[in-house]
Scaffold this motif. Structure first.
Motif, mmCIF file in Angstrom:
data_model
loop_
_atom_site.group_PDB
_atom_site.id
_atom_site.type_symbol
_atom_site.label_atom_id
_atom_site.label_comp_id
_atom_site.label_asym_id
_atom_site.label_seq_id
_atom_site.Cartn_x
_atom_site.Cartn_y
_atom_site.Cartn_z
ATOM 1 N N VAL A 1 21.006 75.247 34.141
ATOM 2 C CA VAL A 1 20.429 75.747 32.890
ATOM 3 C C VAL A 1 20.039 77.214 33.044
ATOM 4 O O VAL A 1 20.223 78.015 32.120
ATOM 5 N N ILE A 2 19.530 77.576 34.229
ATOM 6 C CA ILE A 2 19.202 78.994 34.461
ATOM 7 C C ILE A 2 20.473 79.844 34.302
ATOM 8 O O ILE A 2 20.481 80.860 33.609
ATOM 9 N N VAL B 1 18.301 66.662 39.335
ATOM 10 C CA VAL B 1 17.283 67.491 38.664
ATOM 11 C C VAL B 1 17.348 68.923 39.190
ATOM 12 O O VAL B 1 17.359 69.886 38.424
ATOM 13 N N LYS C 1 13.168 66.366 53.783
ATOM 14 C CA LYS C 1 12.270 65.425 54.478
ATOM 15 C C LYS C 1 11.269 64.802 53.512
ATOM 16 O O LYS C 1 10.625 63.807 53.828
ATOM 17 N N ILE C 2 11.109 65.412 52.341
ATOM 18 C CA ILE C 2 10.113 64.902 51.381
ATOM 19 C C ILE C 2 10.736 63.879 50.443
ATOM 20 O O ILE C 2 10.085 62.933 50.022
ATOM 21 N N ILE C 3 12.001 64.108 50.076
ATOM 22 C CA ILE C 3 12.641 63.236 49.078
ATOM 23 C C ILE C 3 12.890 61.843 49.656
ATOM 24 O O ILE C 3 13.555 61.707 50.676
ATOM 25 N N PRO C 4 12.347 60.792 49.010
ATOM 26 C CA PRO C 4 12.605 59.431 49.483
ATOM 27 C C PRO C 4 14.081 59.080 49.272
ATOM 28 O O PRO C 4 14.640 59.407 48.221
ATOM 29 N N ALA D 1 18.763 61.187 42.073
ATOM 30 C CA ALA D 1 18.027 61.669 40.891
ATOM 31 C C ALA D 1 17.417 63.031 41.173
ATOM 32 O O ALA D 1 17.492 63.952 40.346
ATOM 33 N N CYS D 2 16.820 63.179 42.374
ATOM 34 C CA CYS D 2 16.202 64.463 42.722
ATOM 35 C C CYS D 2 17.262 65.564 42.803
ATOM 36 O O CYS D 2 17.057 66.675 42.316
ATOM 37 N N SER E 1 15.704 56.536 48.383
ATOM 38 C CA SER E 1 16.130 55.715 47.241
ATOM 39 C C SER E 1 16.233 56.489 45.936
ATOM 40 O O SER E 1 16.912 56.062 45.011
ATOM 41 N N VAL E 2 15.546 57.644 45.834
ATOM 42 C CA VAL E 2 15.668 58.412 44.588
ATOM 43 C C VAL E 2 16.334 59.769 44.833
ATOM 44 O O VAL E 2 16.182 60.698 44.058
ATOM 45 N N LEU F 1 13.744 70.375 50.858
ATOM 46 C CA LEU F 1 13.037 69.166 50.423
ATOM 47 C C LEU F 1 13.557 67.903 51.113
ATOM 48 O O LEU F 1 13.112 66.811 50.809
ATOM 49 N N LEU G 1 21.422 80.102 30.609
ATOM 50 C CA LEU G 1 20.584 81.011 29.826
ATOM 51 C C LEU G 1 20.866 82.465 30.192
ATOM 52 O O LEU G 1 20.981 83.328 29.322
ATOM 53 N N VAL G 2 20.998 82.730 31.493
ATOM 54 C CA VAL G 2 21.217 84.113 31.920
ATOM 55 C C VAL G 2 22.579 84.615 31.437
ATOM 56 O O VAL G 2 22.700 85.743 30.957
ATOM 57 N N THR H 1 18.593 72.117 36.949
ATOM 58 C CA THR H 1 17.705 73.254 36.712
ATOM 59 C C THR H 1 18.451 74.567 36.911
ATOM 60 O O THR H 1 18.394 75.463 36.064
#
Lengths: 198, 196
Positions: free
Chosen positions: A80-81, A73, A60-63, A69-70, A65-66, A58, A84-85, A77
């Motif tokens: 948490v996987i 996240v 090249k897609i993630i700006p 945060a990305c 400035s954020v 990702l 749970l496992v 994720t």
């Protein structure tokens, strides 16, 4: 740098947490026994590899400035996987590691690799980097845990090693003991291979 | 402006995909996790309450609804007969809710054992209730038709010394358990017949 080099740097030259001295909180907390040390190391390896893959894809897609945060996240994720496992298939380990599983989210090593490596390199290199760092971390935790468990409780992976006359050196299983132990290993490592200037 | 829109869309998409993925993983693992919790947290307590039973109460469990809430029931087989049933109930103690397992004899409607699974009581004071045999044993044989109280309040239960609030909390849980049992007894018996 070649792929092999990306992988092997995590095993000695930049082995976490000794070389960067990052992610100390779980390092000190879960190395009371080899079992929890290995468990934590493997969980972190999983999170590291998959978050590296995704962030590298990702990148090249993630700006810019954020991006933090990305990254968080994505990392959260996978954590948490893992939580749970492990709850579903390794409940006793989950009980022992407790709060330190969700805390992988804020482990500096994971975010550090995402920011410093995966967001600037290709997928294959990122996998090699994540795998190397994760395995390096697992080895570090296992060594640290083995020393602490052996002297602090007289056992290794729950098996009794020391004879009946052995008096457990309980300082080793307390938090200050972890610091001292970590410092001694760091010292030994610097004796044999000076850390690069960083 | 375009930057802002891109930022919102990318972050939103990542969060959305993450949420969907986690919902999926949660669904897949939910049943397994519930079983593990029963096995490692409640299991030891259930086995303690069912000392000497010949079946696997956790494997034979069934669910019934009470006040819109699903409650797990565990049948216990003694001498070849399913004559005891245990279930979860809770009371409120000094530090928060006390999760309990209560076993009731189906033949004469008396308590055959209680056990504490989760609690937030003060260590060394209320927390002793969890392992105090005299305290827990004093519930045995009490009828579900009477209100269970500690001796101080005119009942028959030996309170843990220094932990009256915790002891009262456990009594409250036992009384809630009696309510559940009395209301659901016919359903329990029907369910047990069905299983056989």
């Amino acid at each position: 740098m070649s792929i092999v080099k990306e992988f092997t740097k995590g095993l000695w030259a930049e082995i976490p947490p000794f070389r960067f001295v990052l992610g100390l909180c779980p390092t000190l907390a879960v190395t009371k026994s080899v079992e929890t040390g290995i468990g934590m190391g493997l969980m972190l390896t999983f999170v590291l590899v998959f978050s590296n893959i995704l962030i590298s894809l990702l990148r090249k897609i993630i700006p810019p400035s954020v991006r933090i945060a990305c990254f968080i996240v994505v990392i959260a994720t996978f954590v948490v996987i893992v939580e749970l496992v492990s709850q579903a298939y390794a409940y006793p380990l989950y009980q022992k590691l407790g709060i330190f599983i969700p805390l992988i989210v804020v482990n500096c090593i994971v975010l550090g690799r995402a920011e410093a490596f995966a967001s600037k390199n290709g997928v294959v290199a990122s996998i090699a980097d994540g795998l190397g760092m994760g395995i390096g971390y697992t080895i570090s935790l296992t060594v640290l845990a083995a020393i602490r468990e052996l002297f602090g409780a007289g056992t290794l992976y729950g098996i009794k090693i020391m004879g009946p006359s052995f008096e457990p050196f309980t300082f080793m299983v307390s938090a200050p003991g972890a610091f001292v132990c970590l410092g001694l290993i760091l010292c030994t490592m610097n004796l044999f291979g000076k850390a690069k200037d960083m | 402006m375009r930057d802002v829109i891109k930022m919102v869309v990318v972050l939103g998409l990542i969060c959305g995909i993450a949420a969907a993925l986690l919902a999926g993983v949660r669904m897949v693992t939910m049943e397994k996790i519930e079983y593990q919790e029963l096995k490692f947290v409640k299991g030891p307590v259930i086995m303690e309450v069912f000392k000497g039973c010949t079946n696997n109460p956790i494997k034979d469990r069934f669910k019934l609804k009470y006040n819109e809430k699903e409650i797990n029931f565990f049948p216990g087989v003694f001498d070849g007969e399913t004559n005891v049933v245990a279930f979860e109930t809770q009371g409120s103690g000094f530090g928060g809710d006390i999760g309990m397992i209560m076993a009731v004899n189906l033949e004469n409607d008396t308590v055959s054992g209680i056990g504490i699974t989760t609690h937030k009581e003060t260590p060394g004071v209320g927390a002793r209730a969890k392992d105090s045999e005299p305290f827990k044993n004093s519930f045995n044989g009490l009828s579900v038709n009477e209100i269970i109280r500690v001796k101080k309040d005119g009942g028959k239960v030996d309170a843990v010394s220094g932990a009256t609030i915790t002891s009262r909390g456990v009594c409250e849980g036992a009384n809630l358990g009696s309510e559940i049992y009395k209301n659901l007894k016919s359903d329990i018996l029907a369910k047990l017949k069905e299983i056989k």
